[in-house]
Design an enzyme around this catalytic site. Structure first.
Site, short mmCIF file in Angstrom:
data_model
loop_
_atom_site.label_atom_id
_atom_site.label_comp_id
_atom_site.label_asym_id
_atom_site.label_seq_id
_atom_site.Cartn_x
_atom_site.Cartn_y
_atom_site.Cartn_z
CG LEU A 1 -1.92 13.85 -21.75
CD1 LEU A 1 -1.44 15.26 -21.44
CD2 LEU A 1 -1.63 13.51 -23.22
CE1 TYR B 1 8.71 1.86 -14.29
CE2 TYR B 1 8.57 2.88 -16.46
CZ TYR B 1 8.08 2.00 -15.52
OH TYR B 1 6.96 1.26 -15.79
CG LEU C 1 -2.04 -1.10 1.18
CD1 LEU C 1 -3.04 -0.88 2.32
CD2 LEU C 1 -2.78 -1.21 -0.15
NE ARG D 1 5.09 9.22 -24.75
CZ ARG D 1 5.96 10.02 -25.41
NH1 ARG D 1 5.89 10.14 -26.72
NH2 ARG D 1 6.89 10.67 -24.74
N1 UFG Z 1 2.24 15.34 -21.05
C1 UFG Z 1 1.94 16.69 -21.14
N2 UFG Z 1 1.48 17.32 -20.02
C2 UFG Z 1 1.30 16.68 -18.83
C3 UFG Z 1 1.60 15.30 -18.74
C4 UFG Z 1 2.08 14.65 -19.88
O1 UFG Z 1 2.10 17.31 -22.20
O2 UFG Z 1 0.89 17.33 -17.86
C5 UFG Z 1 2.73 14.64 -22.26
C6 UFG Z 1 4.09 14.02 -22.05
O3 UFG Z 1 5.11 14.94 -22.32
C7 UFG Z 1 4.02 12.87 -23.08
C8 UFG Z 1 2.54 12.48 -23.08
O4 UFG Z 1 1.84 13.58 -22.52
O5 UFG Z 1 4.36 13.34 -24.33
C9 UFG Z 1 2.25 11.26 -22.26
O6 UFG Z 1 2.85 11.44 -20.97
P1 UFG Z 1 2.53 10.46 -19.75
O7 UFG Z 1 3.25 11.00 -18.56
O8 UFG Z 1 1.06 10.27 -19.64
O9 UFG Z 1 3.13 9.06 -20.20
P2 UFG Z 1 4.61 8.70 -20.69
O10 UFG Z 1 4.52 8.49 -22.18
O11 UFG Z 1 5.62 9.65 -20.23
O12 UFG Z 1 4.91 7.36 -19.90
C10 UFG Z 1 4.04 6.25 -19.89
C11 UFG Z 1 4.26 5.49 -18.60
C12 UFG Z 1 5.62 4.90 -18.56
C13 UFG Z 1 5.86 4.09 -19.79
C14 UFG Z 1 5.59 4.89 -21.02
C15 UFG Z 1 5.75 4.04 -22.23
O13 UFG Z 1 4.08 6.35 -17.51
O14 UFG Z 1 5.74 4.08 -17.44
O15 UFG Z 1 4.28 5.42 -20.97
O16 UFG Z 1 5.15 4.59 -23.32
F1 UFG Z 1 7.13 3.65 -19.82
#
Ligand code: UFG
Length: 330
Positions: A196, A149, A45, A227
């Site tokens: 996001l 990570y 948790l 993505r």
């Molecule tokens: N983003 C924004 N604003 C925000 C948050 C995110 O523009 O407030 C953008 C990020 O820059 C990225 C996209 O939205 O381009 C997606 O970001 P996320 O943080 O939602 O996800 P990530 O692609 O960084 O990472 C996720 C998982 C990881 C995994 C990865 C693999 O969190 O564990 O996908 O694709 F490894």
């Protein structure tokens, strides 16, 4: 294994789900219970929630490092979700990832060896690949993680390969791309939210004023990162199939995504359509460590596991996340 036929031709199994109080772990545990399996959830948790542990699961509040005591009871398999998973935190506090992810997983593998646990399904990640040379990313792509990570998940994948080969464990690593959506009462509610879609939905709920778009000067059509968003239920389905197809002595690796990329602005527009909220957004600096484009090839999962996505539509994925976000607003 005991009697009672379940989905995918699996007999009823006794399964240990580490991290079953977290987002993906709780959805998978719920689906395994529905499929007729006996499920024990092991979760400390630290990031999960007690009320996310699905009904019908026995719950043990302990660390993965204590898995040996639990596995001594005799299990048919382990689904290992428990992990730290924030890219940014892994850069500033790598010890949390090398100890919390790698050391804990090694203890789990040792416990499986000691007690002869025959199957393992591991939550790996697209972050093991790093910046791709080409998309869609296939499993043979170079693994050059750009943050601790991804490096720790890759290290665990290597350890699993050698344990599978030496000790006959039937192991599967599933490399998730961007997981989203929800399953009824089970969804994404991290204490520290960085993803996001849930962040955008917090704006629609009135908990945030605006969403920051991390960079609008990427080499993509609209300048924002692309993505590959996969519905958490499609992901859960892949776990059941992985259990059914795991082969003793082998470690198989599968990428899991939709095979379609969506830019940050496309996600934002779809969230506006689904919620009916204007969702103010502002472009800001790029986030360090973000690759421009991540899209999975899931051909191997389709051909070897018989997996297929039922919920590819981004609006459908976001609608499920939105329903969950309104139900559990904090
Ligand atoms: N983003 C924004 N604003 C925000 C948050 C995110 O523009 O407030 C953008 C990020 O820059 C990225 C996209 O939205 O381009 C997606 O970001 P996320 O943080 O939602 O996800 P990530 O692609 O960084 O990472 C996720 C998982 C990881 C995994 C990865 C693999 O969190 O564990 O996908 O694709 F490894």
């Amino acid at each position: 294994m005991t009697g009672l036929s379940s989905s995918y031709g699996l007999d009823r199994m006794r399964l240990l789900v580490t991290g079953g109080a977290g987002y993906i772990g709780s959805v998978c545990a719920a689906r395994l219970v529905e499929a007729g399996h006996e499920v024990v959830v092991l979760d400390d948790l630290s990031t999960g929630h007690r009320d996310a542990v699905p009904d019908g699961c026995r719950f043990i509040q302990r660390s993965v490092e204590d898995a040996a005591t639990v596995l001594a009871e005799g299990f048919d398999g382990v689904l290992h979700f428990a992990a730290r998973s924030l890219v940014g935190e892994s850069v500033t506090h790598p010890q949390r990832y090398w100890l919390g992810n790698v050391v804990a997983s090694l203890r789990l593998l040792e416990a499986m060896r000691e007690h002869g646990t025959p199957r393992l399904v591991f939550s790996s990640t697209a972050a093991t690949y790093g910046e791709p040379e080409s998309v869609p990313i296939i499993e043979e792509a170079a693994t050059r993680p750009t943050n601790p990570y991804g490096a720790t998940k890759l290290a665990i994948d290597h350890a699993i390969s050698s344990y599978a080969l030496a000790h006959g464990i039937a192991a599967v690593s599933l490399r998730y791309f961007n997981v989203a959506g929800a399953y009824g009462q089970y969804g994404e509610r991290h204490l520290v939210e960085t993803h996001l879609i849930p962040l955008i939905l917090q704006v629609a709920l009135g908990h945030r004023d605006e969403i920051m778009v991390f960079g609008d000067d990427w080499p993509t059509a609209d300048g924002t990162c692309i993505r590959d968003y996969i519905h958490v239920l499609d992901l859960a389905d892949a776990h059941e199939r992985a259990l059914a197809h795991a082969v003793p002595g082998q470690h198989r690796i599968y990428n899991l995504g939709n095979g379609t990329g969506f830019s940050v602005l496309q996600v934002l527009d779809t969230c506006r359509q689904v919620t009916g909220h204007p969702i103010p957004a502002r472009a800001t600096a790029r986030r360090p460590g973000d690759p421009a484009v991540l899209i999975a090839s899931s051909d191997r999962a389709r051909s070897e596991l018989g997996w297929k996505q039922e919920r590819c539509d981004l609006a459908m994925i976001i609608a499920d996340a939105w329903q969950f976000a309104r139900r559990y607003p904090r």
